[in-house]
Design an enzyme around this catalytic site. Structure first.
Site, PDB file in Angstrom:
ATOM      1  CG  ASP A 209      40.861  41.577  38.790  1.00  0.00           C
ATOM      2  OD1 ASP A 209      41.721  41.699  37.909  1.00  0.00           O
ATOM      3  OD2 ASP A 209      40.422  40.473  39.173  1.00  0.00           O
ATOM      4  CD  GLU A 284      40.983  43.079  33.904  1.00  0.00           C
ATOM      5  OE1 GLU A 284      41.757  42.337  33.305  1.00  0.00           O
ATOM      6  OE2 GLU A 284      40.265  42.670  34.824  1.00  0.00           O
TER       7      GLU A 284
HETATM    8  C1  NOJ Z   1      42.539  40.175  35.648  1.00  0.00           C
HETATM    9  C2  NOJ Z   1      43.924  40.284  36.201  1.00  0.00           C
HETATM   10  O1  NOJ Z   1      44.617  41.293  35.512  1.00  0.00           O
HETATM   11  C3  NOJ Z   1      44.546  38.919  36.048  1.00  0.00           C
HETATM   12  O2  NOJ Z   1      45.924  38.935  36.291  1.00  0.00           O
HETATM   13  C4  NOJ Z   1      43.811  37.964  36.942  1.00  0.00           C
HETATM   14  O3  NOJ Z   1      44.315  36.662  36.732  1.00  0.00           O
HETATM   15  C5  NOJ Z   1      42.311  37.965  36.646  1.00  0.00           C
HETATM   16  N1  NOJ Z   1      41.784  39.284  36.485  1.00  0.00           N
HETATM   17  C6  NOJ Z   1      41.557  37.300  37.770  1.00  0.00           C
HETATM   18  O4  NOJ Z   1      41.560  38.106  38.900  1.00  0.00           O
END
Ligand code: NOJ
Length: 575
Positions: A209, A284
């Site tokens: 993440d 990500e």
């Molecule tokens: C990316 C995640 O996919 C999202 O759902 C989340 O709110 C943020 N990162 C913070 O962790």
């Protein structure tokens, strides 16, 4: 092909209205039938759920809403029995404010080792009542939360002086998600240990993440812009210029993690590493330009990074071509396979997104008072976009329910919305709840088969029942059968690792047509003679176009006298 399960919304075994791990385990055969290779499960760790589990209070335990550690073990074991790999979500940029470390930090003094695991700073102004810098949270408002007020002391003559300024902590997301300080070796050690905890339990990889956010620029300089992440358009994504994103220092973290994961790669009889058992890291990382994004997948870092270019592209042939070709260019620079994705839990589902006017910037949620997507072209284009995407070499990621053509819930009442972005922006940003609605399994069952009680943490729109799995299973022309056919052919024709070239000739030269030829090698022992030649053609123009000569293997919608109508894509086996 990797299928994203959003655990709150996939299958609820105990009927409390929130999906859970035993629910996932029971439904795994559905994924095998669909043709999935791996599932990625969004966070299931112990969490107060300020951001649906992306606020982790204990990285080594399962939240009671979702089950127990032995449920996780059972899920992993069953998935492996069925030949499915399991990727879990790792959230290293921030913890929950309920994490033991953060609670200890609040209880400790400014300057203490407990506070040094996070980004605590004195505020600006004489008493420190202003945030330490001007950074804005991705979820709106200041990126700083005051941890404690200034300590004022009476000098005995009626005047006060400031003994200690107010202290604040950084939260790039919600104030319940304090950012960790990755320059602190203790933080690095802790996450190495968390990785090992899950690797020892048998997981096959991690989706990381906010992988571009862990390291902040030295001195935390002002920046004067909102730290938008999943920007409303490609231009909204951030480059290395932003002091909170994509700092060079993040790469050393991923190199270290890669070394840890490699320790877990099994060896073959001859002692060489067995790539089939390799554990993987997926970033990500909302990073621009593509050359910077490619750095995350250098050979000693992550294995894959989400590529959001295709997802962000407008429904125009030139934009789709540019997104595809740019993606390959970026990943070719480092020799890594590219990835493809059209939907996830953070963006408007593509069956609805593509039903909005073409030139509109990508919305961050759709509410009842917003212009509504046009469902019919939305689904037609979604099916075509997926048909084009699943022909592409690399790893494809699907989001639960897209195989049913599920739309966004675009009329959720505000009082059920849970996304912190909705609440922090006072409703200015509709938020992501509409993409997170419980899955539809059986049309006539309570909550469309999500459970047996009919409870659901977010209500399902009526159309979900019509689109439920049991209404589409075995029905020719259904979106579910289209996905199954595409995934079977993708595997049989070796498209995931095919070579790609622009397709020349026929109507493929039309500016409204996107067309590629793929040369695939089915199976590991195949020779040049076994190579398959597949054309993928998508028509965005108003008039039907001719398909290249060969057998039509699959089409996203009905052909018009053998020709490809508007917003339709097909695969053709070339002679
Ligand atoms: C990316 C995640 O996919 C999202 O759902 C989340 O709110 C943020 N990162 C913070 O962790």
């Amino acid at each position: 092909m990797i299928y994203q399960v959003y655990p709150r919304s996939w299958a609820d075994s105990d009927g409390d209205g929130i999906g859970d791990l035993p629910g996932i385990t029971a439904r795994l055969p559905y994924l095998v039938d669909l043709g999935v290779d791996a599932l990625w499960i969004s966070p299931f760790y112990r969490s107060p759920m300020a951001d649906a589990g992306y606020d982790v209070a204990d990285y080594r335990d399962i939240d009671p809403l979702f089950g127990t550690l032995s449920d996780a073990d059972a899920l992993i074991a069953r998935a492996h029995e069925l030949g499915l790999k399991v990727i879990v979500d790792l959230v290293p940029n921030h913890t929950s404010d309920q994490h033991a470390w953060f609670q200890a930090a609040l209880a400790a003094k400014p300057g203490s080792p407990e506070r040094a695991r996070y980004l605590f700073r004195d505020g600006r102004g004489p008493r420190g009542d202003e945030p330490p810098n001007d950074w804005q949270s991705v979820f709106w408002g200041s990126a700083w939360t005051k941890a404690e007020p200034a300590v004022l002391v009476d000098d005995g003559n009626g005047a006060t002086f400031v003994k200690r300024k107010a202290q604040w902590y950084l939260n790039l997301f919600d104030s319940a998600q304090p950012d960790l300080d990755w320059s602190n070796p203790e933080v690095r050690e802790e996450f190495d240990s968390v990785l090992r905890f899950w690797l020892d339990r048998g997981v096959d990889g991690f989706r990381v993440d906010v992988a571009h956010g862990l390291v902040k620029q030295e001195g935390l300089p002002d920046w004067n812009a909102r730290a938008e992440m999943a920007g409303s358009d490609a231009e909204g994504m951030h480059t290395g210029a932003a002091p909170m994103w994509d700092q060079d220092g993040v790469h050393e973290i991923y190199r270290a993690w890669r070394r840890t994961l490699d320790e877990y790669t099994p060896t073959r009889a001859d002692g060489s590493p067995d790539p089939a058992g390799e554990r993987i890291l997926v970033a990500e990382a909302w990073v621009e330009p593509i050359e910077r994004a490619a750095l995350y997948v250098r050979s000693d870092e992550m294995h894959q990074a989400f590529n959001f270019h295709y997802l962000n592209a407008h429904w125009r042939a030139e934009d789709l071509r540019a997104a595809i070709e740019q993606s390959f260019r970026g990943n070719d620079l480092v020799g890594a396979p590219t990835t493809w994705v059209l939907s996830n839990h953070d963006v408007v589902r593509h069956a609805s997104r593509l039903g909005l006017p073409v030139d509109q910037p990508r919305p961050q949620g759709i509410g009842a008072d917003d212009p509504q997507p046009d469902a019919e072209p939305g689904l037609r284009r979604a099916r075509a976009a997926t048909t084009l995407m699943l022909a592409m070499p690399g790893s494809a990621y699907l989001y639960q329910g897209e195989e049913l053509g599920l739309p966004e819930h675009t009329a959720l009442p505000d009082d059920v919305r849970q996304d912190p972005a909705f609440h922090r922006s006072n409703g200015k940003e509709t938020g992501r709840d509409g993409a997170r609605i419980p899955m539809a399994w059986e049309a006539d069952a309570p909550a469309a088969g999500f459970n047996t009680t009919g409870e659901a943490w977010l209500p399902q729109p009526e159309v979900y029942a019509e689109l439920a799995v049991d209404r589409q299973q075995g029905v020719e022309g259904s979106t579910l059968e289209l996905y199954k056919t595409l995934l079977r052919l993708r595997r049989d024709r070796g498209l995931g690792s095919a070579g790609l070239a622009r397709l020349e000739g026929v109507d493929a030269d039309s500016p409204d047509v996107v067309a590629y030829e793929l040369v695939g090698a089915p199976g590991s022992g195949s020779t040049a003679d076994d190579a398959t030649r597949t054309a993928v053609v998508l028509n965005l123009g108003p008039e039907p176009v001719a398909l290249p000569e060969g057998e039509v293997l699959v089409a996203s919608g009905p052909l018009d006298d053998g020709r490809l109508p508007t917003d339709t894509a097909a695969w053709v086996a070339l002679a």
